[in-house]
Every structure is written in C-alpha cells, then in structure tokens.
Design a protein around this motif. Structure first.
Motif, mmCIF file in Angstrom:
data_model
loop_
_atom_site.group_PDB
_atom_site.id
_atom_site.type_symbol
_atom_site.label_atom_id
_atom_site.label_comp_id
_atom_site.label_asym_id
_atom_site.label_seq_id
_atom_site.Cartn_x
_atom_site.Cartn_y
_atom_site.Cartn_z
ATOM 1 N N ARG B 78 39.994 46.059 55.594
ATOM 2 C CA ARG B 78 41.076 45.091 55.755
ATOM 3 C C ARG B 78 41.608 44.464 54.472
ATOM 4 O O ARG B 78 42.748 44.004 54.438
ATOM 5 C CB ARG B 78 40.615 43.952 56.683
ATOM 6 N N THR B 79 40.806 44.391 53.417
ATOM 7 C CA THR B 79 41.287 43.676 52.236
ATOM 8 C C THR B 79 42.459 44.405 51.594
ATOM 9 O O THR B 79 42.552 45.643 51.662
ATOM 10 C CB THR B 79 40.167 43.488 51.197
ATOM 11 N N GLN B 80 43.345 43.626 50.988
ATOM 12 C CA GLN B 80 44.470 44.201 50.254
ATOM 13 C C GLN B 80 44.191 44.240 48.750
ATOM 14 O O GLN B 80 45.027 44.686 47.970
ATOM 15 C CB GLN B 80 45.742 43.374 50.504
ATOM 16 N N ASN B 81 43.013 43.733 48.370
ATOM 17 C CA ASN B 81 42.673 43.636 46.957
ATOM 18 C C ASN B 81 41.777 44.819 46.579
ATOM 19 O O ASN B 81 40.679 44.979 47.100
ATOM 20 C CB ASN B 81 41.953 42.302 46.705
ATOM 21 N N THR B 82 42.263 45.640 45.653
ATOM 22 C CA THR B 82 41.530 46.851 45.268
ATOM 23 C C THR B 82 40.132 46.535 44.755
ATOM 24 O O THR B 82 39.162 47.228 45.060
ATOM 25 C CB THR B 82 42.306 47.603 44.174
ATOM 26 N N LYS B 83 40.022 45.475 43.964
ATOM 27 C CA LYS B 83 38.707 45.126 43.406
ATOM 28 C C LYS B 83 37.735 44.735 44.504
ATOM 29 O O LYS B 83 36.556 45.104 44.467
ATOM 30 C CB LYS B 83 38.862 43.962 42.420
ATOM 31 N N PRO B 143 42.382 35.089 59.544
ATOM 32 C CA PRO B 143 43.753 35.556 59.334
ATOM 33 C C PRO B 143 43.867 36.294 58.000
ATOM 34 O O PRO B 143 43.062 36.080 57.090
ATOM 35 C CB PRO B 143 44.574 34.266 59.323
ATOM 36 N N ALA B 144 44.874 37.151 57.910
ATOM 37 C CA ALA B 144 45.018 37.994 56.721
ATOM 38 C C ALA B 144 45.023 37.179 55.439
ATOM 39 O O ALA B 144 44.391 37.551 54.447
ATOM 40 C CB ALA B 144 46.286 38.846 56.835
ATOM 41 N N ALA B 145 45.717 36.045 55.477
ATOM 42 C CA ALA B 145 45.849 35.262 54.249
ATOM 43 C C ALA B 145 44.515 34.670 53.795
ATOM 44 O O ALA B 145 44.337 34.357 52.625
ATOM 45 C CB ALA B 145 46.871 34.136 54.455
ATOM 46 N N GLU B 146 43.603 34.510 54.727
ATOM 47 C CA GLU B 146 42.316 33.901 54.403
ATOM 48 C C GLU B 146 41.207 34.934 54.263
ATOM 49 O O GLU B 146 40.064 34.588 53.965
ATOM 50 C CB GLU B 146 41.913 32.927 55.532
ATOM 51 N N PHE B 147 41.519 36.195 54.524
ATOM 52 C CA PHE B 147 40.467 37.187 54.710
ATOM 53 C C PHE B 147 39.529 37.311 53.504
ATOM 54 O O PHE B 147 38.305 37.235 53.640
ATOM 55 C CB PHE B 147 41.070 38.565 55.048
ATOM 56 N N ASP B 148 40.108 37.512 52.317
ATOM 57 C CA ASP B 148 39.254 37.710 51.138
ATOM 58 C C ASP B 148 38.377 36.493 50.879
ATOM 59 O O ASP B 148 37.201 36.617 50.532
ATOM 60 C CB ASP B 148 40.112 38.003 49.902
#
Lengths: 246, 202
Positions: B78-83, B143-148
């Motif tokens: 689910r994360t949008q952050n590659t790292k 929620p997506a905005a809070e996921f990471d």
C-alpha cells in the motif's frame, strides 16, 4: 537435570523479584514525530547521547517531573539544553505521534511549554489505541520552544517523558539548525527512488543496492536479489533472501 | 506490567546459570559490543549448551514474527513511498528466514515454538508480543494519507521490542549460535529504527 532444579527456584524467585522491581527496566513509549530528543538520538542526528540511543522508549520516572529525563537517574543528556538539538519547523497546531512498545492503561497525556500546561488528554484509565496522536495548539507562541510531554500511567506511580524542540511560525522563522551528523535518510520526494549502487565493490552498510547489483564480502561475491539499503546485521551471508552467492 | 515478570524470570535465569565471561549482568545495563563488520561470522557451535533464556528469547521472537509479517506485507502493498516499500519488503523476506531458523533451533531442542501459556507470565495487555490483531487492524484501517505514519510508528514499537529481547539474550543467554543471532537482531533492528525515524520525521 539441572533444569529440573532451576525451574522451581525460578518460580519462587519470580514471585519475590517481581514484587521488588519498583522501576522496571522494560520500555514503553516516546514521541517519534516531530522528533523528540530521544528520537533525534536514536536516529543519529545528535551524537554522544549514551544509552538512550538503544532505548528511546525507556524514559520512565515518577510522575510530576518537569525535566526531559523525568528526573530519573538515567538519560540526563536529555536535559542538556546546550546540546545542538534540531528543532522541527511547525505551525501553531502540531500533531504529536507516539511509538508504544506497551499499551499501558493511561490516566493522562500532558503537554507543557515552560511551566504552562498547554494541553491535557484524559484517557480515564483506558488502554490506548494501537497508535496515539494528539493535535495540540501552541497558543500563538512563536520562535524556538521546548515542549515537555508526559504520559501518565494509570496503575503505577510512573510516567514516560519526551521533550520535543520546535521552531514555531512560518516564513521568517529560523531554519532548523543543521544536524551534528548527516541523517542517513534525508527526506526525499516519495516518488523518487533512492539512487542505487551498481555494485562491484565491497558490501557497505548504508548503501542502497538494486536487484542485480554485485558486491564482495568476506572474499566472496554476491548478487542482490531484492532492492534494499544495506545495514549492519544484513551482511550478505546472513540474509540469503537478499543476496545470492555467485 | 506482566512483562516485568518476564524480566524477573530473565534476572533469575541469570542468577541460576553461569554467565559467560565478559557478559555484564543486569537487563538495564545495555551490553556494548561491536556490530559485525568486515568478516563473516565464525562457524556456529552446533553442540553448544543452552539455558532458559536462550529458549525464551527464541520463543518470544517466534511470537513476534507473525504480526510483523502482516504489517510488512500490508505496507509493501500500500505505501506510495519507495523507501518505505523497499524497507518493508526486505524486512519481510529476511524475517521469514529468521523465523525458519528460530523454529529449527527450538525443534532441535524439542522445545515449544511459542512462549509458555502461563497466564501469570504474559496474559492480558502489555504482554507479548507488542503487535497483535489490534495493530494489524489499525494499519488496515488507516487512511491513505496516514498510512506510512501509522505503519512506521507501529513497526518502530515492534522492532524496539525485538531489541529488548535481543538484549535480554545478550545479557543472560549462553548458547553461542543464539548469542550470534541476538547480535544480528540487535544490530539490524537498531539500524532499521534509525532509518524509520528518519522516514517518520522526514
């Protein structure tokens, strides 16, 4: 045969010792963002922090202290305002995010600036949720401030302490002082993949390796099977899921 | 609270067993040691003896892996952050191998694969492991905005706990190969904590 003797002794001692441990050495929680002083130590942004580096969640002391280390016998480095603590740039409303390693029943979460309590969240003895975040208004304060947070445990005399250095106010605010040592993970746009090392050299912790990169380690050669940033404990022979002997 | 009893058990285990030379007594004193570097670890001593701390450490680790794998797979998907994704994926596959090794050691000693079900040891809340269904659900519902942020804060707590277990082992375990494993757990989780704190505040 020795274990048969040890086990009953163990139970007896467990009863005795568990009653005697007033301040457990185990660990429980701290503010991760904006980074607390112990988080900056654990991240390596502030050097020479001592043992707190290994256990930022362990700043536990009797309730009621106004010191960053809770007035306990350990972690006095957290009280040292002369250290070059980075201050996170924030607006008037700040969300403080906690890391918990044990979800103790909680009386209150308190936030102070100086001797003024600027926020309190009363959990009335409930167990906190899986994650804990509090949005706190800084009351129009500007410039550099130090926020002291106290997590007061419901069923013990103890609290957990976190101090957070902040630079409040947009525009003209002073930039965050440069960290004493470069962060291994500077913030970067989410979409840009980290630069990966094509390999060919000696394996090194902190290097980002892509699939197919080759390294040598201990005189042997390995090929990277999965993109990752190398770290101590992930030496190629120890992690066959990440590195294949070639 | 109940975990304090576990620590007490560890303390007593230390008292009941011969501490290896050079190991500092007392769980609140972090042993200092150099992380492995430059050369592969020495061959493991398969015939080494073991004590209750070695067993408890492996059982507590075994209990940790399942919930962590759920968090890590959720994050990798689910994360949008590659790292964040690379770290979660690498942790997932390395910890799967660790679990296989941990279970193999416990089976070799004919020990249960999970910690003793003694309610006096770790029943109720604050017991072990720190991560369970509540934490997995919290991440699934994030929620997506809070996921990471949710993922990193949950996993930070989880890996801090692994460091606590490893340091218990390094303080009072005796088996050479388990001590070597604890050293790797300690150094890898410490480095992961450093990386994740950078991500969560970045």
């Amino acid at each position: 045969m020795r274990k048969r003797i040890v086990l009953p002794v163990l139970s007896i001692f467990t009863i005795l010792v568990s009653g005697m441990i007033a301040t457990p050495a185990s660990a429980h929680g701290y503010i991760s963002s904006p980074p607390s002083r112990q988080a900056n130590c654990a991240q390596g942004r502030v050097a020479n922090c001592g043992d707190i580096v290994w256990e930022p969640q362990s700043v536990e002391a009797p309730k009621g202290s106004m010191q960053c280390n809770g007035g306990g016998s350990r972690f006095a480095v957290l009280n040292d305002n002369s250290k070059n603590w980075p201050a996170a740039s924030v607006g008037n409303n700040v969300t403080f995010n906690w890391v918990l390693t044990a979800r103790h029943r909680t009386s209150t979460w308190e936030y102070f600036v100086g001797s003024t309590r600027i926020a309190v969240v009363n959990d009335n003895g409930a167990q906190p949720g899986a994650t804990v975040s509090h949005n706190v208004s800084l009351g129009g304060r500007t410039g550099r401030i130090l926020v002291l947070a106290r997590w007061n445990i419901y069923d013990t005399a103890m609290a957990f302490y976190s101090c957070v250095d902040l630079q409040v106010g947009g525009g003209g605010g002073n930039p965050t002082p440069p960290p004493s040592s470069p962060s291994p993970n500077p913030p970067n746009p989410p979409q840009s993949p980290p630069p990966t090392n094509p390999g060919g050299g000696t394996w090194a912790a902190g290097t980002a390796y892509g699939v197919g990169a080759t390294v040598t380690y201990g005189g042997l050669s390995y090929r990277c099977l999965q993109a990752h940033t190398a770290l101590a404990g992930w030496e190629p022979p120890n992690v066959p899921a990440l590195w294949q002997r070639i | 609270m109940k975990r304090f009893v576990l620590l007490a058990v560890a303390l007593v285990t230390l008292a009941a067993c011969d501490a290896p030379p050079g190991v500092t007594a007392g769980p609140s004193i972090a042993p200092s040691f150099a992380p492995p570097s430059g050369s592969p670890p020495p061959p493991l001593d398969e015939s080494g003896g073991y004590n209750d701390t070695d067993v408890m450490f492996l059982q507590m680790m075994a209990a940790q892996y399942g919930p962590a794998a759920e968090l890590l797979k959720l994050a990798a998907g689910r994360t949008q952050n590659t790292k964040v994704r690379d770290l979660a994926s690498a942790m997932d596959v390395t910890q799967a191998d660790e679990l296989t090794a941990v279970q193999g050691w416990l089976r070799g000693w004919a020990k249960p694969l999970t910690p003793a079900a003694d309610p006096n040891l770790h029943a109720g809340h604050g017991g072990l492991p720190a991560t369970g269904p509540d934490e997995v659900k919290a991440l699934r519902d994030a929620p997506a905005a809070e996921f990471d942020k949710v993922f990193l804060n949950l996993l930070l707590g989880h890996q801090h706990q692994a460091i606590e277990y490893a340091r218990m082992e390094l303080t009072s375990g005796v088996n050479p190969k388990i001590l070597e494993f604890a050293t790797r757990v300690d150094s890898s989780r410490t480095a992961q904590v450093t990386m994740m704190l950078g991500m969560v505040s970045g």
